[in-house]
Design a protein around this motif. Structure first.
Motif, PDB file in Angstrom:
ATOM      1  N   LYS A 144      30.996  52.323  25.124  1.00  0.00           N
ATOM      2  CA  LYS A 144      30.710  52.844  26.118  1.00  0.00           C
ATOM      3  C   LYS A 144      29.758  53.980  26.091  1.00  0.00           C
ATOM      4  O   LYS A 144      28.989  54.320  27.098  1.00  0.00           O
ATOM      5  CB  LYS A 144      32.060  53.526  26.986  1.00  0.00           C
ATOM      6  CG  LYS A 144      32.855  52.112  27.455  1.00  0.00           C
ATOM      7  CD  LYS A 144      34.035  52.737  28.152  1.00  0.00           C
ATOM      8  CE  LYS A 144      34.958  51.813  28.809  1.00  0.00           C
ATOM      9  NZ  LYS A 144      36.161  52.269  29.562  1.00  0.00           N
ATOM     10  N   ILE A 145      29.922  54.805  25.164  1.00  0.00           N
ATOM     11  CA  ILE A 145      29.110  55.876  24.581  1.00  0.00           C
ATOM     12  C   ILE A 145      27.642  55.334  24.387  1.00  0.00           C
ATOM     13  O   ILE A 145      26.884  56.032  24.959  1.00  0.00           O
ATOM     14  CB  ILE A 145      29.399  56.703  23.496  1.00  0.00           C
ATOM     15  CG1 ILE A 145      30.973  57.353  23.775  1.00  0.00           C
ATOM     16  CG2 ILE A 145      28.634  57.705  23.033  1.00  0.00           C
ATOM     17  CD1 ILE A 145      31.556  57.754  22.456  1.00  0.00           C
ATOM     18  N   LYS A 146      27.447  54.334  23.770  1.00  0.00           N
ATOM     19  CA  LYS A 146      26.092  53.829  23.495  1.00  0.00           C
ATOM     20  C   LYS A 146      25.713  53.315  25.032  1.00  0.00           C
ATOM     21  O   LYS A 146      24.315  53.570  25.451  1.00  0.00           O
ATOM     22  CB  LYS A 146      26.098  52.554  22.684  1.00  0.00           C
ATOM     23  CG  LYS A 146      24.939  52.044  22.352  1.00  0.00           C
ATOM     24  CD  LYS A 146      25.222  50.844  21.027  1.00  0.00           C
ATOM     25  CE  LYS A 146      23.566  50.096  20.873  1.00  0.00           C
ATOM     26  NZ  LYS A 146      23.731  49.057  19.756  1.00  0.00           N
ATOM     27  N   LYS A 147      26.357  52.761  25.777  1.00  0.00           N
ATOM     28  CA  LYS A 147      25.750  52.396  27.149  1.00  0.00           C
ATOM     29  C   LYS A 147      25.465  53.263  27.856  1.00  0.00           C
ATOM     30  O   LYS A 147      24.478  53.654  28.742  1.00  0.00           O
ATOM     31  CB  LYS A 147      26.865  51.524  28.050  1.00  0.00           C
ATOM     32  CG  LYS A 147      26.954  50.154  27.173  1.00  0.00           C
ATOM     33  CD  LYS A 147      27.957  49.392  27.986  1.00  0.00           C
ATOM     34  CE  LYS A 147      28.045  47.740  27.843  1.00  0.00           C
ATOM     35  NZ  LYS A 147      29.178  47.166  28.379  1.00  0.00           N
ATOM     36  N   SER A 160      36.373  70.283  19.763  1.00  0.00           N
ATOM     37  CA  SER A 160      35.937  69.031  20.334  1.00  0.00           C
ATOM     38  C   SER A 160      34.559  69.356  20.630  1.00  0.00           C
ATOM     39  O   SER A 160      34.122  70.190  21.440  1.00  0.00           O
ATOM     40  CB  SER A 160      36.510  68.207  21.110  1.00  0.00           C
ATOM     41  OG  SER A 160      36.777  68.856  22.478  1.00  0.00           O
ATOM     42  N   LYS A 161      33.490  68.454  20.421  1.00  0.00           N
ATOM     43  CA  LYS A 161      32.146  68.339  20.667  1.00  0.00           C
ATOM     44  C   LYS A 161      31.691  67.458  21.537  1.00  0.00           C
ATOM     45  O   LYS A 161      32.405  66.125  21.701  1.00  0.00           O
ATOM     46  CB  LYS A 161      31.101  68.286  19.494  1.00  0.00           C
ATOM     47  CG  LYS A 161      31.649  69.322  18.588  1.00  0.00           C
ATOM     48  CD  LYS A 161      31.391  70.816  18.976  1.00  0.00           C
ATOM     49  CE  LYS A 161      31.342  71.715  17.675  1.00  0.00           C
ATOM     50  NZ  LYS A 161      32.786  71.943  17.219  1.00  0.00           N
ATOM     51  N   PRO A 162      30.522  67.424  22.605  1.00  0.00           N
ATOM     52  CA  PRO A 162      30.386  66.366  23.713  1.00  0.00           C
ATOM     53  C   PRO A 162      29.837  65.197  22.672  1.00  0.00           C
ATOM     54  O   PRO A 162      28.990  65.323  21.865  1.00  0.00           O
ATOM     55  CB  PRO A 162      29.590  67.284  24.692  1.00  0.00           C
ATOM     56  CG  PRO A 162      28.939  68.295  23.808  1.00  0.00           C
ATOM     57  CD  PRO A 162      29.995  68.855  22.988  1.00  0.00           C
ATOM     58  N   VAL A 163      29.842  64.075  23.513  1.00  0.00           N
ATOM     59  CA  VAL A 163      28.932  62.970  23.146  1.00  0.00           C
ATOM     60  C   VAL A 163      27.386  63.363  23.301  1.00  0.00           C
ATOM     61  O   VAL A 163      26.563  62.920  22.524  1.00  0.00           O
ATOM     62  CB  VAL A 163      29.292  61.816  24.132  1.00  0.00           C
ATOM     63  CG1 VAL A 163      28.383  60.732  23.931  1.00  0.00           C
ATOM     64  CG2 VAL A 163      30.716  61.427  23.796  1.00  0.00           C
ATOM     65  N   ALA A 196      27.643  58.183  33.759  1.00  0.00           N
ATOM     66  CA  ALA A 196      29.123  58.465  33.289  1.00  0.00           C
ATOM     67  C   ALA A 196      30.293  57.867  34.161  1.00  0.00           C
ATOM     68  O   ALA A 196      31.317  57.351  33.247  1.00  0.00           O
ATOM     69  CB  ALA A 196      29.382  60.279  33.444  1.00  0.00           C
ATOM     70  N   LYS A 197      30.205  57.784  35.248  1.00  0.00           N
ATOM     71  CA  LYS A 197      31.390  57.090  36.221  1.00  0.00           C
ATOM     72  C   LYS A 197      31.504  55.637  35.716  1.00  0.00           C
ATOM     73  O   LYS A 197      32.367  55.045  35.367  1.00  0.00           O
ATOM     74  CB  LYS A 197      31.085  57.301  37.635  1.00  0.00           C
ATOM     75  CG  LYS A 197      32.092  56.577  38.391  1.00  0.00           C
ATOM     76  CD  LYS A 197      32.039  56.872  39.865  1.00  0.00           C
ATOM     77  CE  LYS A 197      33.251  56.490  40.543  1.00  0.00           C
ATOM     78  NZ  LYS A 197      33.698  55.258  40.608  1.00  0.00           N
TER      79      LYS A 197
END
Length: 504
Positions: A14-17, A54-57, A75-76
Motif C-alpha cells: 500500500k505504501i508503494k502504491k 515513529s516517522k512518516p512514510v 491516502a484514502k
C-alpha cells in the motif's frame, strides 16, 4: 511509538502504491536527504524528536490546492492515514506522529494572506502563521486587527480550528467567533466553501478541530477594530511582596474589568520563590487605563511608568516576548528549525476563586517542581455573551479564567521525562477540587492526551472518544459526531483525539 522500520514493514504494498500515486507532487521520503530537516522544521516539542519516535512514510509539502486533493485521494484509496500539520504546535505531536502507517501533509508553504480593508475581511491560507496574519493586516491598516494567539509562529490551520485564544478575546471573542467562510478539501478530494459544505460542517470546523473532518485550505476572517495605539504593561510581585493577596483579588476582578483590558497572570518559580507577573493589554491610552484599574484593582499597584503605548502591531511582538523596538518584519520570519525544549502541558477552567490556603499549597508544589509554570487567562466581556453552542467551543459564561499548566525541561533521557510528567500529573490531580467538575473541562488547543485517547486503528473508537469529547466539547460533542457521521462515515480523518462517527 513505532519506529520507521516497523511502520514501513507494516504494509509495503500500500505504501508503494501511495508513493506512486503522488509521484508528481512535492514529496519527501526517508531516503531523501532533506527528509529530516523538513520533518524537524515544525516539531515544536522535543519529546517527539527522538530516534525512537515513529516517522512518516512520506512528507508532502503542498504548494497548491491540487496537492492537498491528491494526497487525500491517494491516502484514502491505499488506507494510509494522514496527519495535517500547519505550525506543528500540537502539544502532543499528533499533527506529525502516529502509531499506524501515515504521511504528513505539510501546509506551511500555503501562506498567502489577502487582506481587504474595504470590507473588513481577509483570506488566510492554513500554512500562514498568526504573525504573518497580523503583519499583513497592519500593512493595510493601523486600526484593524484579528483575535488570535500571542505565539506568532502558530499555524492558522490548526490554531483557528481549535478555537484561537488570545488577548483580544474579552473584547471580540475567539478566532472562531470571527471566521465567516472557509475552503476545505473533504474526504472525497472535493474543494468546498461554506455554501457547498453546509452550515453544520462549517460549524464543526470552527472549534471542533478541523483535522477530524477535512483539510483546511484557508479561512475567511472578519477583521476587528483597534485604536491607533494600545497600552501594554507588566507588573511583577513575589510572595514576600504580597503576591498571594494580589492574585486572590485578581481572581475576583479580572473577569469583571472593562472588556478593553486583558490582564493575564503568569506564575513562575524564580530564585526558589513564586513570582506572579501581571501582563496587560488595554485598547486605549494610559490616561484612560489607570482610573479603570485603580478603581477596581488598586492592589495591582499599576503606575504610569509601568505603561507603554504603541501601535497594536508592535504589541503583538511585545506579547511574543520580543524587546521593544523589534522590527515588525520579525512577525513574518519562520526559523528553519525551532528552538525547542521537552515539555508537557495541561489545562483547566476555574469557576470560583481559589482560596488563599490552597494558593499557598500551590506555591509549595510549584517550588518543589521547579520546572512548572502557569498562565491564568481571564474570561468575562464578550466571552460571557456568546452561546456555548454557537461554535463547538463550549467554554463560555461562568468561567473566571483558564489555566495553562506547563512543565518544561532541557535534560535528555526517558527517566527525566517520566519524572517531570509524573510531577505535572500529580499537580493536576491536586487541582481537581479547585476547578471545573462534571466534566472537568479542557481546552482543545492545549492538547493533553491524559484526558483520553483512542487508537486510530481500533473499531470501538466512539466510546473511547466520549471520554475526552465531553471534557473538550461538553454538550456539543454529540452534534460533532453527527456531522462526522455525515461527512466522513468511514473515519478516514482520524487521530488519537479526533471525533468518531456513529458507525465506529
Amino acid at each position: 511509538m513505532l519506529s520507521f522500520s516497523q511502520v514501513n514493514s507494516h504494509s509495503p504494498i500500500k505504501i508503494k502504491k501511495f508513493l506512486s500515486c503522488i509521484s508528481n507532487h512535492p514529496t519527501y521520503t526517508p531516503d531523501n536527504s532533506s527528509f529530516t530537516s523538513i520533518l524537524n522544521m515544525h516539531i515544536q516539542n522535543k519529546r517527539f524528536k527522538l530516534e525512537t519516535t515513529s516517522k512518516p512514510v512520506a512528507i508532502i509539502t503542498a504548494q497548491h490546492e491540487s496537492h492537498v486533493q491528491k494526497t487525500v485521494t491517494c491516502a484514502k484509496s491505499n488506507a494510509i492515514q494522514i496527519r495535517i500539520r500547519s505550525g506543528g504546535h500540537d502539544y502532543e505531536g499528533l499533527s506529525y506522529v502516529s502509531d499506524v502507517p501515515f504521511v504528513i501533509l505539510d501546509m506551511f508553504l500555503l501562506q498567502n494572506v489577502d487582506v481587504n480593508v474595504e470590507d473588513g475581511t481577509a483570506w488566510v491560507q492554513a500554512g500562514a502563521t498568526v504573525g504573518q496574519v497580523y503583519y499583513n493586516i497592519a500593512n493595510k491598516s493601523k486600526v484593524h486587527a484579528f483575535p488570535g494567539g500571542v505565539c506568532i509562529t502558530l499555524g492558522a490551520g490548526g490554531h483557528f480550528s481549535g478555537g484561537g485564544y488570545g488577548n483580544l478575546m474579552r473584547k471580540y471573542g475567539l478566532s472562531v467567533d470571527n471566521i465567516i467562510d472557509a475552503k476545505i478539501v473533504d474526504v472525497k478530494g472535493n474543494i468546498l466553501d461554506r455554501n457547498s459544505m453546509g452550515e453544520d460542517l462549517f460549524w464543526a470546523i470552527r472549534g471542533g478541530g478541523g483535522a477530524s473532518f477535512a483539510v483546511i485550505l484557508a479561512w475567511k476572517i472578519k477583521l476587528v477594530s483597534v485604536p491607533q495605539e494600545v497600552t501594554v504593561f507588566k507588573v511583577k510581585w513575589t510572595l514576600k511582596e504580597g503576591a498571594t493577596d494580589i492574585i486572590y483579588k485578581w481572581q475576583q476582578v479580572a473577569s469583571k474589568l472593562h472588556e478593553d483590558l486583558f490582564l493575564r497572570a503568569m506564575l513562575t518559580v524564580v530564585n526558589e520563590t513564586v513570582q506572579v507577573s501581571f501582563i496587560g493589554q488595554f485598547l486605549g491610552h494610559t490616561e484612560r487605563l489607570l482610573p479603570l484599574v485603580n478603581e477596581r484593582f488598586p492592589e495591582l499597584g499599576l503606575k504610569q511608568s509601568d505603561c507603554i503605548q504603541m501601535p497594536w502591531i508592535n504589541s503583538t511582538l511585545y506579547w511574543a516576548g520580543h524587546p521593544i523596538g523589534t522590527p515588525i518584519e520579525t512577525l513574518t520570519s519562520i526559523p528553519k528549525e525551532p528552538m525547542i525544549s521537552y515539555f508537557k502541558a495541561k489545562s483547566d477552567y476555574v469557576k470560583h476563586p481559589i482560596p488563599k490556603d490552597k494558593l499557598m499549597s500551590i506555591w509549595d508544589l510549584m517550588i518543589k517542581g521547579e520546572n512548572i509554570w502557569m498562565q491564568w487567562n481571564p474570561y468575562g466581556g464578550r466571552m460571557e455573551q456568546i452561546s456555548p453552542s454557537e461554535t463547538p467551543f463550549p467554554h463560555r459564561a461562568g468561567n473566571l479564567f483558564l489555566i495553562q499548566y506547563y512543565m518544561s525541561w532541557k535534560e535528555d533521557g526517558i527517566e527525566v521525562a517520566n519524572r517531570n510528567i509524573k510531577y505535572l500529573r500529580m499537580f493536576y490531580e491536586f487541582m481537581s477540587p479547585l476547578v471545573s467538575r462534571f466534566p472537568r473541562e479542557t481546552f482543545l488547543n492545549y492538547r493533553d492526551i491524559d484526558i483520553g485517547v483512542k487508537h486510530p486503528s481500533t473499531s470501538d473508537t466512539l466510546d473511547m472518544a466520549r471520554t475526552y469529547g465531553g471534557k473538550l466539547f461538553k454538550d456539543n460533542f454529540e452534534k460533532l459526531v453527527q456531522v462526522k457521521t455525515r461527512v466522513d462515515p468511514e473515519n478516514f480523518f482520524s487521530y488519537e483525539q479526533s471525533i468518531a462517527p456513529y458507525s465506529y
